[in-house]
Scaffold this active site. Structure first.
Site, PDB file in Angstrom:
ATOM      1  N   HIS A 108       1.051   5.220   1.098  1.00 10.70           N
ATOM      2  CA  HIS A 108       0.523   6.237   2.008  1.00 10.70           C
ATOM      3  C   HIS A 108       0.553   7.594   1.305  1.00 10.70           C
ATOM      4  CE1 HIS A 108       0.802   3.916   5.851  1.00 10.70           C
ATOM      5  NE2 HIS A 108       1.671   3.221   5.132  1.00 10.70           N
TER       6      HIS A 108
ATOM      7  N   HIS B 114       0.838  -1.196   0.000  1.00 12.81           N
ATOM      8  CA  HIS B 114       0.000   0.000   0.000  1.00 12.81           C
ATOM      9  C   HIS B 114       0.872   1.245   0.000  1.00 12.81           C
ATOM     10  CE1 HIS B 114       0.604  -1.226   4.196  1.00 12.81           C
ATOM     11  NE2 HIS B 114       0.450   0.046   4.551  1.00 12.81           N
TER      12      HIS B 114
END
Length: 145
Positions: free
Chosen positions: A101, A99
């Protein structure tokens, strides 16, 4: 152990969704450094940077850039953004589904950002999510015109 991001994609776990398409999902972080701290990840499960196809990383970056732009034009009033991928446990990756940020920043926010690293909460996540979704919609409309 079940992957929390896969559970969110499946609709089995709650999240404040900012953007969703066939390949990616963007959600607000449940422990944000700042208001609007968003996580962008592929819907297909891949663990970290080393097992993620380059085009998937590029797609995450493209969506992350759009969200960063939305943070600037929204009521979050971001002046900039930190963008990061924590790759592996040694790099503080805590959810082992890659992922990106996107952390909205404001000029002079060093103290509040540092506090956010410890406190990690947004008292009004629903509003932060609404601001980002509305800004993304305005950006999409402007790009079509």
């Amino acid at each position: 152990m079940t992957c929390v991001f896969c559970a969110i994609v499946a609709g089995d776990a709650p999240a404040i969704r900012i953007h969703e398409d066939d390949d990616y999902l963007a959600i607000l972080d449940i422990r944000p450094f700042t208001k609007g701290h968003t996580l962008v990840f592929p819907k297909n499960h891949v663990v970290d940077l080393t097992d993620t196809p380059p085009d998937t990383v590029a797609g995450m970056a493209t969506l992350g850039q759009r969200i960063a732009r939305a943070a600037r034009v929204s009521g979050l009033h971001a002046d900039g953004n930190n963008i990061a991928i924590n790759d592996g446990k040694a790099a503080f990756q805590s959810v082992f589904h890659i992922h990106l940020h996107v952390v909205p920043r404001r000029t002079g926010d060093k103290l509040s950002f540092a506090k956010g690293m410890f406190v990690r909460r947004d008292p009004d996540r629903e509003q932060s999510g609404r601001l980002l979704r509305e800004a993304l919609a305005r950006i999409d409309t402007a790009e079509k015109d």
